[in-house]
Design a protein around this motif. Structure first.
Motif, mmCIF file in Angstrom:
data_model
loop_
_atom_site.group_PDB
_atom_site.id
_atom_site.type_symbol
_atom_site.label_atom_id
_atom_site.label_comp_id
_atom_site.label_asym_id
_atom_site.label_seq_id
_atom_site.Cartn_x
_atom_site.Cartn_y
_atom_site.Cartn_z
ATOM 1 N N PHE A 1 61.885 42.294 56.977
ATOM 2 C CA PHE A 1 62.809 42.008 55.890
ATOM 3 C C PHE A 1 63.786 43.162 55.734
ATOM 4 O O PHE A 1 63.395 44.294 55.433
ATOM 5 C CB PHE A 1 62.025 41.792 54.580
ATOM 6 N N ARG A 2 65.075 42.878 55.975
ATOM 7 C CA ARG A 2 66.161 43.826 55.761
ATOM 8 C C ARG A 2 65.900 45.204 56.359
ATOM 9 O O ARG A 2 66.052 46.227 55.698
ATOM 10 C CB ARG A 2 66.468 43.960 54.281
ATOM 11 N N GLY A 3 65.499 45.230 57.609
ATOM 12 C CA GLY A 3 65.287 46.498 58.292
ATOM 13 C C GLY A 3 63.936 47.139 58.054
ATOM 14 O O GLY A 3 63.682 48.247 58.523
ATOM 15 N N PRO B 10 44.176 41.889 55.356
ATOM 16 C CA PRO B 10 43.606 40.586 55.017
ATOM 17 C C PRO B 10 43.430 40.460 53.504
ATOM 18 O O PRO B 10 43.059 41.418 52.827
ATOM 19 C CB PRO B 10 42.245 40.598 55.724
ATOM 20 N N GLY B 11 43.750 39.290 52.983
ATOM 21 C CA GLY B 11 43.588 39.031 51.557
ATOM 22 C C GLY B 11 44.797 39.391 50.713
ATOM 23 O O GLY B 11 44.825 39.096 49.527
ATOM 24 N N VAL B 12 45.798 40.025 51.317
ATOM 25 C CA VAL B 12 47.020 40.353 50.589
ATOM 26 C C VAL B 12 48.154 39.590 51.240
ATOM 27 O O VAL B 12 48.596 39.921 52.332
ATOM 28 C CB VAL B 12 47.322 41.871 50.606
ATOM 29 N N LEU B 13 48.583 38.535 50.580
ATOM 30 C CA LEU B 13 49.642 37.685 51.112
ATOM 31 C C LEU B 13 51.012 38.251 50.792
ATOM 32 O O LEU B 13 51.225 38.808 49.718
ATOM 33 C CB LEU B 13 49.536 36.295 50.486
ATOM 34 N N ILE B 14 51.933 38.111 51.713
ATOM 35 C CA ILE B 14 53.311 38.498 51.475
ATOM 36 C C ILE B 14 54.066 37.219 51.131
ATOM 37 O O ILE B 14 54.222 36.337 51.982
ATOM 38 C CB ILE B 14 53.916 39.195 52.717
ATOM 39 N N ASP B 15 54.516 37.093 49.914
ATOM 40 C CA ASP B 15 55.191 35.878 49.431
ATOM 41 C C ASP B 15 56.656 35.949 49.809
ATOM 42 O O ASP B 15 57.412 36.783 49.308
ATOM 43 C CB ASP B 15 55.022 35.778 47.923
ATOM 44 N N LEU C 210 62.933 33.962 49.396
ATOM 45 C CA LEU C 210 63.950 34.388 50.361
ATOM 46 C C LEU C 210 64.787 33.235 50.896
ATOM 47 O O LEU C 210 65.793 33.480 51.545
ATOM 48 C CB LEU C 210 63.289 35.112 51.547
ATOM 49 N N ASP C 211 64.408 32.020 50.626
ATOM 50 C CA ASP C 211 65.143 30.862 51.139
ATOM 51 C C ASP C 211 66.425 30.632 50.407
ATOM 52 O O ASP C 211 66.674 30.882 49.316
ATOM 53 C CB ASP C 211 64.285 29.597 51.061
#
Length: 97
Positions: A78-80, A87-92, A96-97
């Motif tokens: 994401f942006r450079g 595991p267990g930590v999602l990147i939402d 960004l759409d």
């Protein structure tokens, strides 16, 4: 009273794994100076990495990206920056759409 089995060994391993998690957010530069094993160790211990990419992303992340995914972690460019979570930590990325 019904019979049930409690695997104390499994419970102890879970507690130990949770205690080992660092919960840190590590800021760094992905430029080839830091070895892949170090990035893997940080993620394995529960750190989220926010790495400024200085060079060719695929080449620089090749040594650890697959291992992070295989352990259930996530990677997002994401942006450079390359954001890497354990595991267990999602990147939402929905916003960004």
């Amino acid at each position: 009273m019904g019979n049930f089995e409690l695997d104390l060994g499994a419970v102890e391993r879970e507690i130990s794994d949770d205690e080992a998690a660092s919960g840190e957010i590590v800021l760094g530069i992905l430029d080839g100076e830091t070895g892949a094993a170090e990035w893997q160790r940080l993620v394995r211990n529960g750190a989220v990495l926010v790495l400024s990419v200085d060079g060719e992303l695929r080449e620089l992340a090749a040594g650890f990206a697959r291992d992070v995914r295989d352990m259930g972690g996530h990677l997002v460019h994401f942006r450079g920056f390359l954001i890497v979570s354990p595991p267990g930590v999602l990147i939402d990325t929905d916003r960004l759409d």
